[in-house]
Design an enzyme around this catalytic site. Structure first.
Site, PDB file in Angstrom:
ATOM      1  N   HIS A 138       1.269   4.966  -2.548  1.00  0.00           N
ATOM      2  CA  HIS A 138       0.751   5.744  -3.678  1.00  0.00           C
ATOM      3  C   HIS A 138       1.910   6.356  -4.465  1.00  0.00           C
ATOM      4  O   HIS A 138       2.754   7.050  -3.881  1.00  0.00           O
ATOM      5  CB  HIS A 138      -0.171   6.857  -3.178  1.00  0.00           C
ATOM      6  N   ASP A 143       1.881   8.846  -6.544  1.00  0.00           N
ATOM      7  CA  ASP A 143       1.884  10.312  -6.501  1.00  0.00           C
ATOM      8  C   ASP A 143       2.148  10.855  -5.102  1.00  0.00           C
ATOM      9  O   ASP A 143       2.327  12.060  -4.928  1.00  0.00           O
ATOM     10  CB  ASP A 143       0.586  10.896  -7.082  1.00  0.00           C
ATOM     11  N   HIS A 173       0.843  -1.201   0.000  1.00  0.00           N
ATOM     12  CA  HIS A 173       0.000   0.000   0.000  1.00  0.00           C
ATOM     13  C   HIS A 173       0.876   1.249   0.000  1.00  0.00           C
ATOM     14  O   HIS A 173       1.286   1.761   1.050  1.00  0.00           O
ATOM     15  CB  HIS A 173      -0.934   0.004   1.221  1.00  0.00           C
ATOM     16  N   ASP A 206       2.263   4.251   2.589  1.00  0.00           N
ATOM     17  CA  ASP A 206       1.148   5.047   2.096  1.00  0.00           C
ATOM     18  C   ASP A 206       1.630   6.198   1.207  1.00  0.00           C
ATOM     19  O   ASP A 206       1.547   6.116  -0.016  1.00  0.00           O
ATOM     20  CB  ASP A 206       0.295   5.555   3.263  1.00  0.00           C
ATOM     21  N   ASP A 207       2.138   7.275   1.807  1.00  0.00           N
ATOM     22  CA  ASP A 207       2.572   8.460   1.040  1.00  0.00           C
ATOM     23  C   ASP A 207       3.858   9.023   1.642  1.00  0.00           C
ATOM     24  O   ASP A 207       3.836  10.039   2.340  1.00  0.00           O
ATOM     25  CB  ASP A 207       1.473   9.531   1.068  1.00  0.00           C
ATOM     26  N   GLY A 233     -10.005   7.863  -1.682  1.00  0.00           N
ATOM     27  CA  GLY A 233     -10.666   9.161  -1.559  1.00  0.00           C
ATOM     28  C   GLY A 233     -11.505   9.291  -0.305  1.00  0.00           C
ATOM     29  O   GLY A 233     -11.355   8.520   0.650  1.00  0.00           O
ATOM     30  N   GLU A 278     -10.371   3.809   7.248  1.00  0.00           N
ATOM     31  CA  GLU A 278      -9.198   4.628   7.580  1.00  0.00           C
ATOM     32  C   GLU A 278      -9.658   5.743   8.514  1.00  0.00           C
ATOM     33  O   GLU A 278      -9.314   5.772   9.692  1.00  0.00           O
ATOM     34  CB  GLU A 278      -8.566   5.200   6.311  1.00  0.00           C
ATOM     35  N   HIS A 294      -5.988   0.068   4.969  1.00  0.00           N
ATOM     36  CA  HIS A 294      -6.090   0.642   6.322  1.00  0.00           C
ATOM     37  C   HIS A 294      -7.007  -0.220   7.203  1.00  0.00           C
ATOM     38  O   HIS A 294      -6.536  -1.132   7.854  1.00  0.00           O
ATOM     39  CB  HIS A 294      -6.547   2.110   6.292  1.00  0.00           C
ATOM     40  N   HIS A 304      -9.812   1.268  -0.107  1.00  0.00           N
ATOM     41  CA  HIS A 304      -9.556   2.088   1.081  1.00  0.00           C
ATOM     42  C   HIS A 304     -10.846   2.115   1.912  1.00  0.00           C
ATOM     43  O   HIS A 304     -11.875   2.581   1.424  1.00  0.00           O
ATOM     44  CB  HIS A 304      -9.238   3.533   0.685  1.00  0.00           C
TER      45      HIS A 304
END
Length: 365
Positions: free
Chosen positions: A23, A25, A21, A301-302, A190, A222, A243, A219
Site C-alpha cells: 500500500h 499510504d 501487494h 503490505d505496509d 478494508g 485476511e 492475503h 482483500h
C-alpha cells in the site's frame, strides 16, 4: 512465539524480486511525513523520526482495527497536497529499487488522498481542490519519474473501500481512464466484516471491471472467514486474493482455488502484526500453501507501519518456514506470471527473472 526477522546486512535473496501487494499510504517515509508537516505548518504529536515512528508503527501482534488506526497519525499530512502525493510515489519507487525489486504493483485509495470531490472528506481535512482523479494523475507522475530514475517498473492498483461503497463506481471509472497510464487493476480493501454482497456499489464496480477487462484483486480471508474469499472469487470475479490465509479453513474452497491456480498475495510479517494469523510463524498457513505448491507471492503490505522491508519477510520465511533460494525463485516467477502487466511486458519480466536466476529461458513454463 516466533519473532519476525530483521536483516541489516546481506539480503536474504539478492536476485530481482516482484512485489504485488503493498500500500502506497502504508509505505511513506517517516522523515517525509515530518518534512511535509513542517512545510504545511501542521503540528504533529511528535517532531523526531524516532518519536513519530513509535506512534506510527506496530511492533506487537494487534488487531486489524488497531493497525488501521495508525493511518490517523499521518495521512492528513500528505492528503490534499499535490507535491507530497507525487513525492511519496517517487520515493516509493526509490525504496523498492534499494530492495532489489524489478517490478512492483502498488495500491492505494485515490479518495483517501483527496480533499475535494469526495464525500466525506477524509482525515478531518478542510475542503480543498485535489480530487481523486488528480490524485491518480499525481501518483502516476511520481511512479513514472521514479521508474526512469531507479530502473524499476512500477504500476498501480486503485482501491475501493468496503465501508465506502459510494466511492467504488468512481474507482472503476478511474481504472478505465488511466489503464494506459500506469493503472493495472482494481482492489477492494478494508473491514472484512462488511459483507460486500450487501453493497451494490462494490458489486456493480466489479461487474463493470469484468465487462471492461480491468484486472481484479480483493482483500479477503485476511482476518475474515473463508466465505469472504468465496464471495471475492464467485461474486466479484477476483483474479488474485490479497492475503487469503483463512481459505485453508474451508477445504473444498481451498482445493478448488488450488486447482484453478488462484494467486495468493501473502504478507507474512503483516499477518502476525495485524492478528490475522497465529503469531508463531511455524504455524503459519503459508507452510501449507508451500507444501501444496499453491500459487503465491511474498509482500510487505505496509512497511511503514510494520517497520519492515521486503527482506524482513524473506528472512522470516527462510528462518521459520524453511524457504530456500529455489522457493524464492519459484514464488517470484509465480508473482510475475500473476502480475497484471500486458502479455508482452509480462514476458519481458519473466525473461529478466529467468536470466537472473540462471534458469532455462522459457516464458511458456
Amino acid at each position: 512465539m516466533a519473532e519476525h526477522c530483521t536483516n541489516d546486512r546481506q539480503p536474504t535473496f539478492s536476485k530481482p524480486k516482484v512485489e504485488l501487494h503493498v500500500h502506497l499510504d502504508g509505505a511513506i517515509r517517516i522523515d517525509t511525513i515530518l518534512d511535509v508537516a513542517k512545510q504545511r505548518g501542521i503540528l504533529l504529536p511528535a517532531d523526531t523520526v524516532a518519536a513519530l515512528k513509535g506512534l506510527c508503527t506496530v511492533s506487537e501482534p494487534a488487531t486489524l482495527t488497531e493497525f488501521l488506526g495508525k493511518f490517523n497519525q499521518y495521512m492528513h499530512v500528505i492528503a490534499g497536497d499535490r507535491k507530497a502525493i507525487k513525492r511519496i510515489a517517487y520515493e516509493f519507487v526509490e525504496a523498492k529499487a534499494k530492495e532489489g525489486v524489478a517490478y512492483v504493483e502498488v495500491r492505494y485509495s485515490p479518495h483517501f488522498l483527496a480533499n475535494s470531490g469526495v464525500e466525506p472528506i477524509p482525515w478531518d481535512q478542510k475542503e480543498g481542490d485535489v480530487t481523486p482523479d488528480e490524485v491518480v494523475r499525481l501518483v502516476n507522475e511520481g511512479l513514472s519519474e521514479g521508474e526512469k530514475a531507479f530502473k524499476v517498473k512500477a504500476r498501480s492498483i486503485l482501491c475501493c473501500m468496503r465501508h465506502m461503497p459510494n466511492w467504488s463506481m468512481e474507482v472503476v471509472e478511474l481504472c478505465k481512464k488511466y489503464r494506459n497510464d500506469g493503472v493495472v487493476a482494481i482492489d477492494l480493501a478494508g473491514d472484512e466484516s462488511m459483507n460486500c454482497v450487501a453493497y451494490p456499489g462494490h458489486r456493480n464496480a466489479y461487474e463493470e471491471a469484468v465487462k471492461c477487462g480491468i484486472h481484479r484483486t480483493v482483500h479477503a480471508g485476511e482476518v475474515g472467514p473463508p466465505s469472504v474469499v468465496k464471495e471475492a472469487v464467485d461474486v466479484l470475479k477476483a483474479e488474485r486474493i490479497g492475503h487469503g490465509y483463512h481459505t485453508v479453513e474451508d477445504q473444498a474452497l481451498y482445493r478448488r482455488l488450488l486447482e484453478n491456480n488462484m494467486h495468493f498475495e501473502i504478507c507474512p510479517v503483516s499477518s502476525k502484526l495485524t492478528g490475522a494469523c497465529d503469531p508463531d510463524f511455524t504455524k503459519h498457513p503459508l507452510i501449507k500453501f508451500k507444501k501444496d505448491k499453491a500459487n503465491y507471492s511474498l509482500n510487505t503490505d505496509d512497511p511503514l507501519i510494520f517497520n519492515s522491508t521486503l527482506d524482513t519477510d524473506y528472512a522470516t520465511v527462510q528462518k521459520y518456514m524453511g524457504f530456500t533460494d529455489e522457493d524464492f525463485k519459484r514464488l517470484n516467477i509465480n508473482a510475475a506470471q500473476a502480475s497484471f502487466l500486458p502479455e508482452k511486458e509480462k514476458k519481458d519480466l519473466l525473461n529478466l527473472l529467468y536470466n537472473a536466476y540462471d534458469m532455462v529461458d522459457s516464458t511458456e513454463l
